[in-house]
Design a protein around this motif. Sequence first.
Motif, mmCIF file in Angstrom:
data_model
loop_
_atom_site.group_PDB
_atom_site.id
_atom_site.type_symbol
_atom_site.label_atom_id
_atom_site.label_comp_id
_atom_site.label_asym_id
_atom_site.label_seq_id
_atom_site.Cartn_x
_atom_site.Cartn_y
_atom_site.Cartn_z
ATOM 1 N N ASN A 297 -6.462 -6.482 2.052
ATOM 2 C CA ASN A 297 -5.112 -6.862 2.479
ATOM 3 C C ASN A 297 -4.044 -5.967 1.869
ATOM 4 O O ASN A 297 -2.854 -6.210 2.053
ATOM 5 C CB ASN A 297 -4.837 -8.321 2.115
ATOM 6 N N LYS B 256 -3.161 -2.885 2.503
ATOM 7 C CA LYS B 256 -2.382 -2.067 3.438
ATOM 8 C C LYS B 256 -1.106 -2.803 3.848
ATOM 9 O O LYS B 256 -0.030 -2.211 3.912
ATOM 10 C CB LYS B 256 -3.222 -1.735 4.670
ATOM 11 N N ARG B 257 -1.240 -4.121 4.102
ATOM 12 C CA ARG B 257 -0.062 -4.908 4.469
ATOM 13 C C ARG B 257 0.911 -5.005 3.291
ATOM 14 O O ARG B 257 2.118 -4.867 3.452
ATOM 15 C CB ARG B 257 -0.505 -6.316 4.902
ATOM 16 N N GLU B 258 0.369 -5.214 2.100
ATOM 17 C CA GLU B 258 1.216 -5.309 0.914
ATOM 18 C C GLU B 258 1.980 -3.998 0.693
ATOM 19 O O GLU B 258 3.178 -4.012 0.394
ATOM 20 C CB GLU B 258 0.360 -5.618 -0.318
ATOM 21 N N SER C 125 2.745 -1.644 2.920
ATOM 22 C CA SER C 125 3.739 -1.461 3.980
ATOM 23 C C SER C 125 4.956 -2.347 3.759
ATOM 24 O O SER C 125 6.103 -1.915 3.875
ATOM 25 C CB SER C 125 3.097 -1.763 5.336
ATOM 26 N N GLU C 126 4.702 -3.614 3.404
ATOM 27 C CA GLU C 126 5.803 -4.558 3.189
ATOM 28 C C GLU C 126 6.635 -4.171 1.975
ATOM 29 O O GLU C 126 7.855 -4.339 1.957
ATOM 30 C CB GLU C 126 5.253 -5.975 3.040
#
Length: 468
Positions: A86, A88-90, A92-93
Amino acid sequence: MKKYFINVNEEETPKYIIIERHIKKLIDSNKIEDGEKLPSIRVLAQLLGVNNITVVNAYKKLENEGHAVQKMGSGTYAKRKDINRNFKREYSETLKKISGNLQEYIDFTGETPSSSFFPVKLFKDVLNNVLDRDGADALIYQEALGYEGLRKSISNVFWKNRIRSNDILIVSGAQQGIDIVSKALINTNDSVIVEKPTYSGALSVFKWRRADIFEVPMGEDGIDIVKLEKILKKNTIKCFYTMSYFQNPTAVSYSEEKKIQILKLADIYDFYIIEDDYLSELIYDESMVYKSFKSLDKNDRVIYIKSFSKIFLPGIRIGYLIPPANFKESIQNSKINTDISTSSLMQRTLDLYIRKGFWKEYIANIRVLYKNRYIYMEQCLRKHLGDKVDFISPGGGLHFYMKIKDSLKINSITLFRLAKEKKVLLTPGILFYKSPSDGEKYFKLGFSQTDEEGIEKGIKIINNLMEV
């Protein structure tokens, strides 16, 4: 037991949460190994000067969040979550959240030249010249291949007319080029080969097409040819995606010998090479001679993709693609189905900018600016991180790729999080692998957005964090 000690009276946060956070950080940084038994409730309570219930609540929270597992009659054991999946989402965010305050950070994540080097006034003058010259025609859709003037300029200036303008397709950047080629060539369960590691945007496209992805490790002059041929002998491969110069993320460039070997294999095993020509304009090492896969291709096996956005100005979103004759029509149709036309005004402006010689002048200027920054960053890395990381000197491009030495327990995700707290941004290696855990000991440092003062300050901070 020393590593478990923490002063729980330092802040107003509940004591059990302070303990849980501390143990979680130890697990994430490998200071507590996966499966290691945690201290008994009584022993940890005595060490920290808290009651047993506080430790019970801390262990329960660790267990609920997947960082520990309780075994009846045996105790509580550390469990290292697969935090990679997870992340990649962290990542990006995190970048989105701080984008408005980016000036407060030392930014090593940038992958394009700094906008401060871009000649805005000159480009504005060229744009106005286009509007004066073409009027409303500058704003209408172009033919499917793109503005003819720009295609002719590309053919003339970049290929010395060896590539016909009708064989050039204008696209909205390299990412769209990869997407268009994938839609035209790759079907579900088709097999593709990528470099290990590779550009995360390409990985995402191939995964979205539900392709079977094979990885071949990168060496100092390109992929491992022996391992490549082993895959080719056992599988029917549709295409091989490569970044021929200053590969993202390893910064490796292919030797001419290796390019010729791969081109021969493409002909023997009937696969195509998707060449993403990334930052080849920024060669600083004078012993390096530029020769793309496409320029060496004698059997029409290369699908060449080039983005102007990477080296010029991301906002203009223009690139081009040269397909083999076999796939020319299907790739053109894929482009039409993706979008009707790349910005007509920007195509005409870029065309005039190239024709007037401003493009060559711009590239020459930023090559000097970034060569100086490259040399300085390499010196800082050797001075401050030389005993903690391994890296190659790429001889060009806009970044370095670090491998954390095996003797250090810290991983790139933990380093990213710790650095972020110190206002330093870096890119963990897990983003570039099919299996994220393969990139735990790697991170990328770009120097395009950070000046020399920031470079040394940021590297010193990273050095301090790696000593923890």
